[in-house]
Design an enzyme around this catalytic site. Structure first.
Site, mmCIF file in Angstrom:
data_model
loop_
_atom_site.group_PDB
_atom_site.id
_atom_site.type_symbol
_atom_site.label_atom_id
_atom_site.label_comp_id
_atom_site.label_asym_id
_atom_site.label_seq_id
_atom_site.Cartn_x
_atom_site.Cartn_y
_atom_site.Cartn_z
ATOM 1 N N LYS A 154 0.865 -1.187 0.000
ATOM 2 C CA LYS A 154 0.000 0.000 0.000
ATOM 3 C C LYS A 154 0.896 1.231 0.000
ATOM 4 O O LYS A 154 2.057 1.156 0.401
ATOM 5 C CB LYS A 154 -0.906 -0.005 1.228
ATOM 6 C CG LYS A 154 -2.024 -1.052 1.132
ATOM 7 C CD LYS A 154 -3.000 -0.898 2.277
ATOM 8 C CE LYS A 154 -4.102 -1.945 2.194
ATOM 9 N NZ LYS A 154 -5.012 -1.854 3.356
ATOM 10 N N HIS A 157 2.169 6.570 2.779
ATOM 11 C CA HIS A 157 1.514 7.883 2.763
ATOM 12 C C HIS A 157 2.165 8.863 3.740
ATOM 13 O O HIS A 157 3.113 8.546 4.458
ATOM 14 C CB HIS A 157 0.006 7.751 2.995
ATOM 15 C CG HIS A 157 -0.361 7.173 4.325
ATOM 16 N ND1 HIS A 157 -0.140 7.836 5.508
ATOM 17 C CD2 HIS A 157 -0.960 5.994 4.661
ATOM 18 C CE1 HIS A 157 -0.579 7.105 6.511
ATOM 19 N NE2 HIS A 157 -1.074 5.973 6.026
ATOM 20 N N HIS A 160 2.889 7.963 7.351
ATOM 21 C CA HIS A 160 4.079 7.126 7.555
ATOM 22 C C HIS A 160 5.352 7.974 7.495
ATOM 23 O O HIS A 160 6.306 7.724 8.224
ATOM 24 C CB HIS A 160 4.155 6.016 6.499
ATOM 25 C CG HIS A 160 3.016 5.053 6.566
ATOM 26 N ND1 HIS A 160 2.276 4.695 5.464
ATOM 27 C CD2 HIS A 160 2.491 4.375 7.607
ATOM 28 C CE1 HIS A 160 1.334 3.847 5.839
ATOM 29 N NE2 HIS A 160 1.440 3.638 7.135
#
Length: 634
Positions: A154, A157, A160
């Site tokens: 994933k 983003h 993070h």
């Protein structure tokens, strides 16, 4: 240094890790007999001043709570009675405040040699990390920091990114205070999405692409399989709504139910669920595929983290929480009367609490109707496991503010389960959101994309000054380092909890309080050092009494406070505490260059000024490295 007062141990003054603490101690000892208050009480109330014109330390007289006279009268009386000191001027009274100014010559002779001798150790105090300062043999305290924690396949983003930068800083901070620090990356590496991913690789996977860019390729195939599963899920949802309507109207629904069952049984998500079930059951082939995806992703993450000067001691993950630990947590929930059945699922209903604050935490699902676990189930088990495995004295979860409720629920449930002693050691370090973060090619996917974009932009900015650009040995590498600094400094420029706008233009500017400005300040000090060509021996023998200009004195005052800034940051856990100090200090530096010239000055003055600049450069390096930055020299 022969004119020091007899009460002062010069060796103690020189070896102390925090000069400001030394001055606090000296002022407290001199004020104690005058005020009738114990030195430790005065010590705790001696605070930083906002600006140097208000002194180096200030004492708010009302804070000592002396009865019988007005604080303003006491301030005047105490100031008049304050004895002569080798270290501190007579206090200046400003209403109810006493302002203390350090005597410049002794401060200079104390601070500059301490910095030049201690180098990277100036500002650190490893004694703070000892279990018992009086007995180092009892060992160091242990800190566990969990940060970054992306989900495999994933996008990495903005949340993070912030967790990575803030967590890396906090780990450095506690290490500088002598703690044993264990850095943990708790990966999202488990769940049905791995079934989707394995099936996606079978359908769309490419071995070469996986080897070259595992994170990017896994994300791409994950997107592809979601293009298949989304319409399927939409159709099932529509059919279920149709079924509900038919049941309401009393129609025959047997055929529709059969159709829904068939759609669900043959759906991409069901195949993913079955694959994940194989994974949970320990199927070797499924485990091998999963392990390969995980290992390749970790290897790639490691390279990216290294660019940010970040490393991990352990890559953990949801996958590593053993089933028996989760069963133990479920049993404890049941035995403590916290969990209850709710339509086949298991919940913890905190609204039943008599405590109004706990009531607000709501109902929490801990096991689904099909018996599968959730984040909370795994986190309850993992939190206890960490205490058993790492035996930390303290643990920080660096997790976004969107998870504030969840983290509060987790800690409260642990406490109610009987793990209150563990919860006392655990802390959620929260932070706000990054707004508007996207790459030049669209929405940001991964950290590498962000760093590449900023590096390219930084390269363009550098090329605008062709003369300076040509002096840089490796412009692409320097642009990359400056770009990383730009991203990290923008992230740390406000309080953690504040949201901020991701601005490529602003962060890559050399104007204002930016990462590139900080790097420029360091590179300029390096340039002065190269041109001056003064040896380390000459710096050590410099006559520091020549540093009498107000620019020099104020710079020394700023350098003396660096260890106190680090000490204060351990209380705030705010990177901006360090960053604000570095910007203030570098602004003072830039206004000093025209006054405190090195090249062209007479030899002794040149040595003294160069000792001052070298001390400033060392403190700037120490601060930048604490923040996780790599100082550039050109």
């Amino acid at each position: 240094m022969a004119n020091l007062s007899p009460s002062v141990d010069v060796q103690e003054a020189f070896s102390i890790s925090n000069p400001i603490d030394f001055y606090r101690s000296e002022i407290s000892k001199l004020l104690a007999p005058i005020t009738g208050k114990p030195p430790n009480e005065i010590y705790e109330r001696l605070a930083w001043t906002q600006t140097f014109d208000k002194g180096d330390l200030g004492l708010p007289v009302p804070s000592l709570r002396v009865q019988g006279k007005k604080p303003a009268e006491l301030a005047t009386e105490w100031s008049e009675k304050f004895p002569d000191s080798a270290w501190v001027e007579k206090p200046v009274v400003a209403s109810t405040f006493m302002q203390f100014f350090f005597k410049p010559e002794l401060l200079t002779k104390l601070v500059i040699p301490a910095i030049l001798q201690k180098k990277a150790a100036y500002g650190t105090n490893v004694k703070l990390g000892l279990r018992d300062e009086s007995d180092p043999s009892k060992g160091r305290k242990r800190m566990v920091v969990e940060f970054s924690s992306p989900n495999i396949a994933k996008p990495f983003h903005a949340g993070h990114l912030r967790s990575t930068i803030i967590g890396g800083f906090l780990a450095n901070l506690y290490e500088s205070a002598g703690w044993e620090v264990i850095r943990i990356n708790y990966l999202g590496d488990w769940g049905r999405q791995f079934g989707l991913l394995a099936n996606a690789f079978e359908a769309y996977g490419d071995e070469k692409k996986l080897e070259k860019d595992p994170i990017g390729h896994l994300y791409d195939i994950y997107v592809e399989i979601n293009k298949v599963s989304k319409p399927e899920e939409d159709e099932i949802k529509e059919k279920k709504e149709e079924l509900q309507q038919a049941e309401t109207n009393g129609k025959d629904t047997a055929e529709l139910k059969e159709e829904i069952a068939s759609l669900e049984a043959n759906s991409t998500n069901e195949k993913a669920r079955q694959y994940f079930k194989r994974l949970e059951d320990g199927d070797q082939a499924a485990r091998a595929v999963w392990a390969r995806f995980r290992d390749l992703s970790i290897e790639r993450y490691g390279k990216t983290y290294a660019r940010l000067n970040i490393h991990y001691d352990h890559y953990l993950g949801e996958s590593q929480v053993e089933m028996w630990r989760m069963e133990r947590a479920m049993k404890e929930l049941k035995e403590s009367g916290l969990s209850e059945d709710s339509k086949g699922a298991v919940i913890v209903d905190l609204t039943k609490s008599k405590d109004a604050k706990v009531k607000k935490l709501g109902k929490v699902l801990v096991r689904k109707t099909d018996g599968s676990t959730l984040y909370l189930t795994r986190d309850l088990a993992e939190a206890v496991k960490r205490d058993e495995v790492f035996k930390p004295d303290k643990m920080l979860y660096v997790v976004a503010s969107q998870q504030d409720l969840y983290m509060t629920q987790l800690f409260k449930i642990m406490e109610l389960m009987g793990h209150g002693e563990i919860v006392k050691k655990y802390q959620h370090v929260s932070f706000g959101m990054v707004l508007g973060m996207s790459t030049r090619k669209g929405t940001a996917k991964f950290l590498d994309d962000i760093l590449r974009d900023v590096g390219e932009k930084m390269h363009e900015v550098m090329q605008k000054n062709q003369a300076k650009y040509e002096q840089v040995e490796n412009p692409e590498q320097t642009a990359d380092t400056l770009g990383i600094t730009a991203v990290m400094v923008q992230d740390m420029s406000g309080k953690r909890i504040n949201n901020y706008e991701f601005s490529l233009e602003r962060m890559t500017s050399f104007e204002g309080d930016t990462g590139p400005y900080l790097q420029y300040a360091h590179a300029r000090l390096c340039s002065i050092s190269r041109k001056a060509d003064v040896s380390a021996e000459d710096l050590e023998s410099a006559d520091l009494s020549l540093l009498t200009e107000s620019h020099a004195v104020n710079l020394v005052r700023a350098l003396s406070s660096w260890p106190d800034v680090v000490q204060n940051t351990l209380k705030t856990l705010e990177p901006v505490t360090v960053l604000a100090y570095l910007f203030k200090m570098t602004h003072m530096l830039s206004s000093s260059y025209d006054v405190l010239k090195v090249v062209g000055s007479e030899p002794e003055l040149k040595k003294a000024r160069m000792a001052l600049y070298e001390a400033a450069r060392q403190v700037l390096i120490n601060g930048m490295k604490l923040l996780g930055l790599s100082p550039v020299e050109r």
